[in-house]
Design an enzyme around this catalytic site. Structure first.
Site, mmCIF file in Angstrom:
data_model
loop_
_atom_site.group_PDB
_atom_site.id
_atom_site.type_symbol
_atom_site.label_atom_id
_atom_site.label_comp_id
_atom_site.label_asym_id
_atom_site.label_seq_id
_atom_site.Cartn_x
_atom_site.Cartn_y
_atom_site.Cartn_z
ATOM 1 N N ASP A 244 0.838 -1.211 0.000
ATOM 2 C CA ASP A 244 0.000 0.000 0.000
ATOM 3 C C ASP A 244 0.871 1.260 0.000
ATOM 4 O OD1 ASP A 244 -2.507 -1.195 -0.039
ATOM 5 O OD2 ASP A 244 -2.711 -1.213 2.138
ATOM 6 N N HIS A 266 -3.554 4.857 4.406
ATOM 7 C CA HIS A 266 -3.519 5.611 3.139
ATOM 8 C C HIS A 266 -3.415 7.110 3.393
ATOM 9 C CE1 HIS A 266 -3.870 2.084 0.787
ATOM 10 N NE2 HIS A 266 -5.006 1.733 1.355
HETATM 11 ZN ZN LIG Z 1 -4.154 -2.419 0.190
#
Ligand SMILES: [Zn+2]
Length: 296
Positions: A244, A266
């Protein structure tokens, strides 16, 4: 077996177009994605159902939501869950490509970057020349969100690290770091799947989110164990966190840096990408590419 670039020093694009379709995690809607070669540096998004709209070059300022996935606002249209596709492209060594989408969300596929790596391998790669390198001109960068932080230190090459700490014994504390190369990305990071928690899954479903989520595209933890073993790596959650991180950094391009994220999200990763974009000076590897980078 695909021969991947040995490192990230050169610019590469796809050798041919390739298409995948699947269900979006959050919307539950069907989406189609076509990846194709680009002569321009960076990743450019356009729409299969609106070929009249200009392609937009991806950048961290387009991030408009970071709950569960990274969502971009691209001139009137939103595109969710871009991170695993971008991790696959950047991780495999692709520095530029066009991403044409029909739908509002990149399909989750198996929850990892592996299906995208397979699509990229199917398309093949084409070398373009030396890549303009992103270097941190002003020293280290730190971003902090509550108890989470990320930092980037100037370095030669790209070293990525992540650490996570969860109270659930099935995950606990995990740390993973590596000197990233396309080959190591494919072997050690790409197959790590997204993960969630059983109680969270119920809440999110009730809130109308994760409509496309199922036991075949996310690892689900019930605290002591996993509902859908076996894991692909004993430390699959932290490897996915690194995946990520890489996907969110790809919004600015891979820096010459040592990057570490503690309890990343995120929101944290894309804040770091924004800080990198502001601080990193694109050092010209060659004059024509430098000119292309600075043009709109
Ligand atoms: Zn992810």
């Amino acid at each position: 077996m695909t021969r991947w670039p040995s490192d990230y020093s050169d610019a590469w694009t796809l050798a041919a177009a390739v298409e995948r379709r699947g269900v979006g995690l959050h919307s539950g809607g069907e989406a189609r994605v076509r990846l194709q070669p680009s002569e321009r540096p960076g990743f450019h998004v356009g729409w299969l159902d609106r070929p009249d709209l200009l392609l937009q070059r991806l950048q961290p300022e387009q991030v408009c939501a970071t709950q569960l996935c990274t969502t971009l606002q691209l001139e009137g249209r939103r595109l969710a869950t871009v991170e695993h596709l971008l991790a696959a492209l950047a991780g495999c060594g692709v520095s530029q490509a066009e991403i044409l989408v029909e739908g509002e969300e990149i399909p989750l596929l198996d929850g990892s970057a592996l299906p995208w790596v397979e699509a990229i391998a199917e398309a093949g790669l084409r070398r373009l020349g030396p890549r303009p390198q992103l270097r941190l001109s002003g020293g280290p960068i730190t971003v902090q969100h509550g108890a989470s932080f990320a930092l980037a230190l100037p370095a030669e090459g790209l070293r990525l690290g992540a650490a996570i700490e969860f109270p659930q014994p099935a995950i606990g504390r995990q740390v993973f770091s590596l000197e990233l190369t396309p080959e190591r990305f494919v072997a050690e990071i790409a197959s790590a799947r997204t993960f969630g928690f059983l109680d969270q899954v119920e809440q999110l479903r009730a809130a109308g989110l994760i409509r496309g989520g199922a036991l075949d595209n996310a690892l689900v933890c019930d605290g002591e164990g996993w509902l859908n073993p076996p894991l692909r790596h004993p430390d699959e959650p932290v490897r996915h966190k690194l995946l990520d991180l890489l996907g969110d950094l790809a919004l600015v391009g891979l820096p010459q840096a040592q990057v570490f994220a503690y309890r990343g999200s995120h929101g944290l990763h894309t804040a770091l990408a924004s800080a990198l974009a502001a601080a990193a000076a694109p050092l010209a590897a060659s004059a024509p590419l430098a000119a292309a980078v600075s043009s709109p």
